[in-house]
Motif scaffolding. Structure first.
Motif, short mmCIF file in Angstrom:
data_model
loop_
_atom_site.label_atom_id
_atom_site.label_comp_id
_atom_site.label_asym_id
_atom_site.label_seq_id
_atom_site.Cartn_x
_atom_site.Cartn_y
_atom_site.Cartn_z
N ALA A 138 15.70 23.75 27.30
CA ALA A 138 14.78 24.63 26.58
C ALA A 138 13.90 23.87 25.60
O ALA A 138 12.84 24.37 25.18
N CYS A 139 14.28 22.64 25.25
CA CYS A 139 13.57 21.92 24.18
C CYS A 139 12.21 21.42 24.67
O CYS A 139 12.15 20.62 25.61
N PRO A 140 11.10 21.85 24.03
CA PRO A 140 9.77 21.41 24.48
C PRO A 140 9.48 19.97 24.07
O PRO A 140 8.54 19.36 24.58
N GLU A 141 10.24 19.41 23.17
CA GLU A 141 9.97 18.05 22.67
C GLU A 141 10.89 17.00 23.29
O GLU A 141 10.85 15.84 22.89
N GLU A 142 11.75 17.44 24.20
CA GLU A 142 12.77 16.55 24.76
C GLU A 142 13.54 15.83 23.66
O GLU A 142 13.78 14.63 23.68
N ALA A 143 13.91 16.63 22.66
CA ALA A 143 14.59 16.08 21.48
C ALA A 143 16.11 16.22 21.57
O ALA A 143 16.81 15.97 20.60
N PRO A 179 16.81 13.83 15.78
CA PRO A 179 16.04 14.47 14.71
C PRO A 179 14.58 14.02 14.67
O PRO A 179 13.69 14.81 14.38
N ALA A 180 14.31 12.76 14.97
CA ALA A 180 12.95 12.23 14.85
C ALA A 180 11.97 12.97 15.78
O ALA A 180 10.78 13.07 15.49
N ARG A 181 12.48 13.47 16.91
CA ARG A 181 11.59 14.14 17.85
C ARG A 181 11.58 15.66 17.69
O ARG A 181 10.76 16.35 18.28
N CYS A 182 12.51 16.19 16.91
CA CYS A 182 12.66 17.66 16.79
C CYS A 182 11.54 18.24 15.94
O CYS A 182 11.25 17.76 14.84
N SER A 183 10.91 19.32 16.47
CA SER A 183 9.84 19.97 15.70
C SER A 183 10.37 21.16 14.90
O SER A 183 9.63 21.81 14.18
N ALA A 216 13.91 26.68 19.73
CA ALA A 216 14.02 27.21 21.10
C ALA A 216 15.42 26.98 21.64
O ALA A 216 15.95 27.79 22.41
N CYS A 217 16.04 25.88 21.24
CA CYS A 217 17.39 25.56 21.70
C CYS A 217 18.40 26.58 21.19
O CYS A 217 19.35 26.95 21.89
N VAL A 218 18.20 27.03 19.94
CA VAL A 218 19.11 28.02 19.35
C VAL A 218 19.04 29.32 20.16
O VAL A 218 20.06 29.93 20.48
N GLU A 219 17.82 29.70 20.50
CA GLU A 219 17.60 30.89 21.34
C GLU A 219 18.28 30.74 22.69
O GLU A 219 18.85 31.69 23.23
N ALA A 220 18.20 29.53 23.24
CA ALA A 220 18.62 29.31 24.63
C ALA A 220 20.14 29.20 24.80
O ALA A 220 20.65 29.43 25.90
#
Lengths: 131, 637
Positions: A61-66, A78-82, A86-90
């Motif tokens: 679900a992560c759009p940032e591949e984080a 963490p460095a890539r997380c915006s 979305a992950c929490v939702e998923a």
């Protein structure tokens, strides 16, 4: 390795959550815990353990591949997380957490402390796939 | 809002005046921590200092205090305990009640160790604490509802991660033995704490805490906590004690002849195999239900079907079995479970309620309370009689208004000698052990600092098993109910009681359950070690016992201050126990004559440093570091 829940053995003491928060955040603060114990009262009168089975839906679900997988364990980078959550939702188990005061979501690292301390052997660290 | 640098504690007291709506947080003082540790110690000190002498328990001047200990909420076995205190509407004296579950830890995570409630809300209300947010909210929609139903409703409204305390109709109607309920089956059961909440117009308290507790040495505390869980699991009692919990002692209590039966007329109930721990497991249990961090959950949550209806209920545990299965003679475990559920929902203490109902049935049988006053015939062994009376007591309807007063006041009204079998001490109904052949345990009941309660000192093992016995040796006993030899009265009885009165309540100050220590033999030095790494304060177990002795003397001073003429006469049982031989069972023929009790009390007072009337001497109070108590009770004594 995998965490496995045996719901019928759980007595709702929540020791797993305290151990999880100390091991992962170095805080005596069970609100931080990366697993959830649900008490279903007054009826049917039992407990359900909600924990991460490393299914990877958060990563998908992560759009940032984080969220990266290594050795069967998914971890947040963490460095890539915006911080879109979305992950929490998923998360199908409700255990992708967005803890108060942290910028990025947090998830189970398969450290095994919950299974190690459970006095009821209701959470097992096992080779077999979760039920 | 400055927090003190107290490790282990949250570091604050939350004060809520329900009358003015004022909410105030203040730092926990070092002096309070040093002299009283926490939990029960905080309750005793704050009540002594802040309840105006002579205050009516139902007046806004009375306080309801909820206090945790330094170990509450930390990672160690059974750290889920919470202590409640007030000036009792049942006794007029010092009162406290201890509860398991998850409320105390949540109160600490939300930022306070202690909650002090004063005043009276001008409308039905509930208190919501969500970390720093504290709100007094209306609760008309909950008023009149059962305690379990109200808890469910609040969880639905606020979220499942809130911990809830609630009272039932009995608390709203100020039944003098109304309890406070939590977690669908845990209670602060005794001394009428629920009635005081009702008098303050407060239906419930909801708390959620997302904060953290400061720890002196986190790595050492984590390691010591994990080690403690391993050591508890390795005790022989771990697997023996846990399955049946407290209900497991039902067999032994009958074999030894200490099981309250037919309003304490006798001490053995022949049908006990139908109401024991095994019956709970085979006929009721769905799941074990534990308090926070408990490795040995005594809670057995189950489902009972009876002709009167279904009940989902936590329990019955031993006390409820004794008072409803023995004293009211209910025939099966399902009947006891139903009575248990009804008490929980109505918000009644199962111990006092069972004692009151059994007294009423005996009065009816003797023709002292007529059928016209009750509204129907009532009988031992009849669930519908119990159901009928409980529902009337909870709303003070008809006969319920008399019985809501407790056995002491009810017997004073009914007269005709009914006080001889109104089984209480100081106005608090007696619990689940009949002691006409157990002098140490009798003394424990007479001197317990809230009235007739067993938790302060449990010394039956000393009386009956001939040794300082752990309860885990007695659980699930399956022997014959043999005739018992007459118990011996000796000065050691007083010594054992006093040691136990310091040890057991110390756990209520620390904020943890005593069962791992008492029932499993988990050693006390572990607690001293955990206390050190969590709080940074090095206190030996012996030093902590000295604090426990200080607390004991302060609660006694509270009685002396609040009850005009308080003294030895308040430390006596009803006449049944001093003049009526047990009619049958293992202790047939025995009773403890008044002169024997006088001797026991003499030894006890002397060993405590109290005068012959049971008043702590000035010298004793000063030796224990209680100048405030020495000052307060000097006048008029």
């Amino acid at each position: 390795m995998m965490l496995k829940a045996i719901h019928e053995r759980c007595s709702g003491c929540g020791t797993c959550r305290l151990a999880c928060a100390i091991a992962n955040f170095r805080e005596v603060a069970p609100a931080r815990a990366l697993l959830v114990i649900e008490g279903r009262f007054p009826a049917p009168g039992d407990y359900r353990i909600h924990l991460c089975d490393q299914c990877g839906e958060c990563a998908e679900a992560c759009p940032e591949e984080a969220i990266e997988q290594a050795g069967g364990i998914y971890r947040v980078v963490p460095a890539r997380c915006s911080g879109c959550l979305a992950c929490v939702e998923a998360c199908p188990h409700g255990v992708m957490m967005a803890p108060k005061g942290l910028d990025t979501p947090a998830k189970c690292t398969l450290c095994g402390e919950c299974a190690a301390i459970c006095p009821r052997e209701a959470i097992l660290l096992t080779e077999e796939a979760a039920a | 809002m400055k927090q003190t640098d107290l490790y282990g504690y949250s570091g604050r007291i939350l004060r809520v005046d329900l009358g003015s709506g004022a909410v105030r947080r203040e730092p926990l003082s070092e002096d309070l921590v040093d002299r009283f540790i926490g939990g029960r110690g905080f309750v005793a000190k704050l009540l002594f200092d802040e309840v105006p002498p002579g205050a009516d328990p139902f007046s806004p001047q009375n306080l309801l205090i909820i206090a945790t200990g330094p170990l509450t909420g930390h990672l160690l076995p059974s750290s889920g305990k919470t202590h409640f205190g007030t000036k009792s509407p049942a006794t007029g004296g010092y009162a406290d009640s201890n509860m398991g579950g998850h409320f105390g830890p949540a109160l600490k995570y939300a930022g306070q160790d202690v909650l002090v409630l004063s005043g009276r809300a001008d409308r039905p209300s509930y208190l919501m604490i969500d970390d720093e947010r504290v709100e007094i909210r209306p609760s008309e929609h909950l008023w009149g509802r059962g305690a379990l139903s109200a808890e469910k409703q609040l969880k639905t409204e606020l979220g499942d991660d809130f911990q809830i305390l609630a009272i039932g109709p009995a608390g709203e109607h100020q039944v003098r033995y109304a309890c406070i309920s939590h977690d669908f089956g845990r209670q602060a059961g005794r001394t009428g704490v629920g009635a005081v909440l009702g008098s303050k117009n407060l239906k419930a308290i909801a708390v959620r805490g997302s904060g953290r507790l400061p720890v002196f040495d986190l790595d050492a505390a984590f390691a010591a906590g994990k080690e403690a869980f391993r050591k508890v699991a390795a005790k022989p009692g771990f697997s023996a004690w846990t399955p049946e919990g407290t209900a497991g002692i039902t067999n032994w209590c009958n074999e030894m002849g200490v099981f309250p039966t037919r309003n304490f007329q006798t001490s053995y109930a022949g049908h006990y195999p139908r109401i024991n721990g095994k019956a709970v497991l085979e006929r009721l249990k769905i799941t074990d239900k534990g308090c926070a961090c408990c490795p040995t959950p005594c809670g057995k949550y189950g489902h009972a079907r009876t002709p009167l209806g279904d009940a989902y209920v936590e329990g019955p545990e031993y006390e409820t079995i004794a008072l409803f299965g023995g004293n009211c003679l209910l025939p099966g475990i399902e009947d006891v479970a139903y009575a248990n559920w009804l008490c929980d929902e109505l918000g009644l203490d199962t111990i006092s309620a069972g004692a009151v109902i059994s007294w009423a049935i005996e009065c009816f049988e003797r023709g002292l309370i007529p059928e016209s006053r009750i509204g129907r015939p009532i009988a031992f062994g009849d669930l519908s009689s119990v159901d009928y009376l409980l529902r009337r007591i909870a709303v003070r309807d008809g006969i319920g208004d008399l019985l809501a007063e407790g056995v002491k006041r009810a017997a004073a009204e009914v007269g005709q000698g009914s006080d001889a079998f109104a089984i209480h001490v100081k106005g608090l109904e007696w619990t689940g052990y009949e002691t006409r052949n157990a002098p140490s345990m009798m003394l424990a009941y007479l001197t317990a600092d809230i009235g007739a309660h067993h938790s302060r000192a449990w010394v039956l093992g000393h009386d009956l098993a001939g040794a300082w016995t752990s309860v885990h040796d007695l659980i699930s006993s399956d022997r014959a109910a043999d005739r018992q030899p007459p118990a011996v009265i000796r000065p050691d009885c007083a010594r054992y009681v006093i040691e136990s009165q310091h040890t057991r309540p110390l756990f209520d100050a620390l904020g943890v359950c005593r069962l791992q220590y008492m029932e499993l033999g988990f050693e006390e030095h572990h607690y001293a070690r955990l206390h050190h790494v969590i709080t940074g304060r090095e206190r030996s177990w012996e030093e902590m016992l000295r604090v426990s002795e200080r607390i004991w003397n302060l609660t006694r001073a509270f009685w002396v201050r609040e009850i005009p003429g308080f003294g030895r006469a308040w430390d006596n049982p009803p006449r049944r126990f001093t003049s009526e031989p047990v009619p049958d069972g293992p202790n047939a023929g025995y009773f403890l004559a008044q002169e024997k009790l006088d001797q026991l009390l003499d030894w006890y007072y002397q060993a405590r440093g109290w005068n012959e009337d049971g008043i702590p001497t000035r010298q004793t109070l000063l030796r224990l570091g209680l100048p405030e108590a020495a000052e307060a009770i000097r006048g008029g004594k």
